[in-house]
Write a protein that holds these residues in place. Structure first.
Motif, short mmCIF file in Angstrom:
data_model
loop_
_atom_site.label_atom_id
_atom_site.label_comp_id
_atom_site.label_asym_id
_atom_site.label_seq_id
_atom_site.Cartn_x
_atom_site.Cartn_y
_atom_site.Cartn_z
N UNK A 17 0.84 -1.21 0.00
CA UNK A 17 0.00 0.00 0.00
C UNK A 17 0.87 1.26 0.00
N UNK A 18 1.92 1.26 0.82
CA UNK A 18 2.83 2.41 0.85
C UNK A 18 3.51 2.60 -0.50
N UNK A 19 3.95 1.51 -1.10
CA UNK A 19 4.67 1.62 -2.37
C UNK A 19 3.77 2.12 -3.49
N UNK A 20 2.48 1.80 -3.43
CA UNK A 20 1.55 2.29 -4.45
C UNK A 20 1.19 3.75 -4.25
N UNK A 21 1.16 4.19 -2.99
CA UNK A 21 0.59 5.51 -2.70
C UNK A 21 1.61 6.60 -2.39
N UNK A 22 2.83 6.23 -1.98
CA UNK A 22 3.84 7.23 -1.61
C UNK A 22 4.90 7.39 -2.70
N UNK A 23 5.59 8.51 -2.64
CA UNK A 23 6.84 8.63 -3.37
C UNK A 23 7.95 8.43 -2.35
N UNK A 24 8.63 7.31 -2.46
CA UNK A 24 9.65 6.94 -1.50
C UNK A 24 10.93 7.73 -1.72
N UNK A 25 11.71 7.88 -0.67
CA UNK A 25 13.06 8.43 -0.86
C UNK A 25 13.93 7.44 -1.61
N UNK A 26 13.85 6.16 -1.21
CA UNK A 26 14.70 5.13 -1.79
C UNK A 26 13.88 3.87 -2.05
N UNK A 27 14.03 3.32 -3.24
CA UNK A 27 13.50 1.99 -3.53
C UNK A 27 14.68 1.07 -3.79
N UNK A 28 14.77 -0.01 -3.02
CA UNK A 28 15.82 -1.01 -3.19
C UNK A 28 15.24 -2.18 -3.98
N UNK A 29 15.92 -2.57 -5.03
CA UNK A 29 15.51 -3.72 -5.82
C UNK A 29 16.50 -4.84 -5.57
#
Length: 567
Positions: A17-29
């Motif tokens: 839910x957070x990943x769909x709705x927020x703009x994150x500072x950092x996304x780790x793949x």
């Protein structure tokens, strides 16, 4: 911490839910050790962090290592002093500061074949190794006479040594360690979701702004927006970054697992043979024997051990033993890929540096490749330094050197009280010790599960000490979603039992069904998938696969509540 770091269905749902709705500072793949370490480093600096992994945590290289936290004494011979010094510093941080419940000392013997020059050569190397590691981090190395070696390693050939040198390093269970780092990142606010694939990058105004993702559990495609994307994909770097500035040359490493009874030794072994080094590593009730180092030019998902790999290891091992080990004594075999960084395609992989490299292909994205499991924390700190500089946040200090992993706080007191806990919980001391070493203070949650249902104290496999409570806990706290997550990585039944855990699949599937709400059709599918996976893996190295029929006889299961030997 903001939570206990539980990785269950609700945590996954909240994270998505957070990943769909927020703009994150950092996304780790990437959910290997470097990826989860990077998520933890970023979260403890106060950044909003998400991590996605297309499979399970540690499903790639990070569950296929030699299970060591070490400086790499062999790299001294290559004069790579900087790498050894960094690794030994990290060993001390993990062993004494942030993960004392997961990392334990382990000793190794190096046999001497020559009386004078070799003793001076190896002895000086061990002395340097100890000094680089810092005072009193572990017991100091020592010289051994011929009779000393015969006492601690009676299984060695008498003509294989004239004496020896002993030194100390440390070890862990790599896949479980990754899970604890991920839980710690979650406890500090990171959003974590496995079974989510980053399919393509999203780019706006020549800057990466996130990824297009796919949730394999729901079939949903969605966009994750982030101010900076970092990839920690190891040998899979080319899947998302086909034109990365860092070139990865995967090297295949193979290990075999033997029962402790196969070799009469009270220490690990590092020996030079005519065809290469052999490492014999004590690991609970087993020996890990490794490893190979051969270039891998096929797809990373296809890595496998072969009969040739197994024969090479047996040949090297048996050149040192008074009583040779046969293939029929092998309990398990596993193969993994080292994501080595190489600019020179002509250099053999065994000679390539184990150092890491960080690259930025374009604004908004950074990739890390190479490195060692032991140095994951330092690697992650350097990677997040790059992210922080790109985002102009001014948060430059990493906190992970003083941030204990989940389960560390309170472990020392529990360990001192282990006999009292055993009496209070009506468990054996060996059971309590084993669970404390695997879970630290989180073992209290395992004990609570057993208190609520005493059947969960029963072993799930006749050759193993793994309890039903650990299966349940893997689902409710450790992000296990599939049978192979539990059997290959959370419990190691896949490589620590002669049938690859097949005698436990029905029992384990039933416990997972209860925890995850599986329907009967999912249970059937999971069991069939695991049987097929196991048959294929065993076929690759010519070990006869057990019957794929119903192999479980519940009347023959070990029903003693945690009454097993070990520690």
């Amino acid at each position: 911490m903001t939570s206990d770091g539980r990785l269950d269905d609700q945590a996954r749902s909240d994270s998505l839910h957070r990943m769909r709705s927020e703009t994150l500072d950092v996304l780790v793949v990437g959910g290997g050790i470097t990826g989860v370490g990077s998520a933890l480093d970023a979260a403890t600096r106060g950044l909003s962090v998400g991590l996605i992994e297309r499979g399970d945590l540690a499903a790639g290289t990070s569950s296929k290592s030699s299970k060591l936290i070490h400086g790499g004494i062999r790299y001294l011979e290559q004069l790579n002093i900087g790498l050894v010094r960094e690794a030994l510093r990290e060993r001390g941080i993990l062993l004494h500061r942030i993960a004392p419940h997961l990392v334990q000392p382990v000793s190794f013997l190096m046999p001497l074949r020559h009386r004078i020059w070799e003793r001076a050569y190896l002895g000086s190397g061990v002395m340097l190794y100890d000094r680089l590691g810092g005072a009193k981090q572990l017991p100091a190395g020592r010289h051994l006479s011929r009779s000393d070696v015969a006492t601690i390693a009676p299984g060695l050939r008498p003509d294989a040594y004239v004496g020896g040198v002993q030194f100390w390093d440390a070890q862990e269970d790599d896949a479980r360690f990754v899970t604890f780092v991920a839980r710690t990142a979650r406890a500090h606010g990171a959003a974590i979701a496995t079974q989510v694939t980053a399919q393509t990058l999203t780019i706006e105004n020549e800057r990466v702004t996130g990824v297009e993702a796919f949730d394999s559990e729901t079939g949903e495609h969605f966009t994750i927006r982030a101010r900076h994307v970092v990839t920690a994909l190891g040998a899979w770097t080319g899947d998302l970054l086909p034109h990365s500035a860092v070139k990865v040359r995967p090297s295949k490493g193979v290990h075999i697992v033997l029962p402790k009874s196969a070799i009469a030794m009270d220490t690990g072994l590092v020996a030079r043979t005519d065809t290469g080094l052999i490492f014999v590593i004590p690991w609970d009730d087993w020996w890990l024997v490794g490893d190979t180092d051969t270039e891998w030019n096929e797809e990373p998902d296809c890595v496998r051990a072969t009969r040739t790999d197994v024969n090479i290891l047996l040949s090297r091992l048996n050149s040192q033993l008074a009583t040779p080990v046969g293939a029929d004594q092998i309990v398990g075999v596993f193969a993994g890929l080292r994501p080595l960084v190489a600019a020179d395609s002509n250099t053999e992989t065994v000679q390539l540096s184990r150092e890491h490299a960080i690259s930025s292909l374009m604004p908004g994205i950074s990739a890390i490749s190479g490195g060692k499991f032991t140095t994951y924390r330092a690697m992650a700190a350097q990677l997040i330094d790059v992210v922080v500089a790109d985002l102009h946040l001014g948060l430059t200090e990493s906190h992970t050197a003083s941030t204990p992993l989940v389960g560390a706080e309170g472990f020392a007191q529990l360990w001192r009280s282990r006999r009292h806990i055993a009496i209070e919980r009506e468990l054996s001391v060996a059971c309590v010790e084993r669970l404390l070493r695997r879970y630290g203070a989180c073992a209290l949650e395992i004990f609570d599960l057993i208190d609520q249902d005493r059947e969960l104290a029963e072993s799930v496999h006749p050759e193993s000490h793994v309890t039903g409570a650990e299966i349940t806990y893997a689902c409710t706290h450790e992000s296990a979603r599939h049978l192979d997550d539990v059997l290959e990585r959370r419990t190691r039944l896949a490589i620590q039992t002669r049938d690859s855990g097949l005698a436990a699949v029905d029992r384990v599937a039933a416990l997972m069904q209860r925890s995850l709400g599986w329907g009967d059709d999912v249970v059937t599918e999971e069991i069939l998938r695991y049987r097929q996976l196991t048959a294929k893996q065993r076929q690759d190295f010519d070990i006869t696969a057990p019957s794929t029929g119903n192999t479980v006889d519940h009347n023959k299961r070990n029903t003693q509540p945690c009454m097993f030997k070990g520690g």
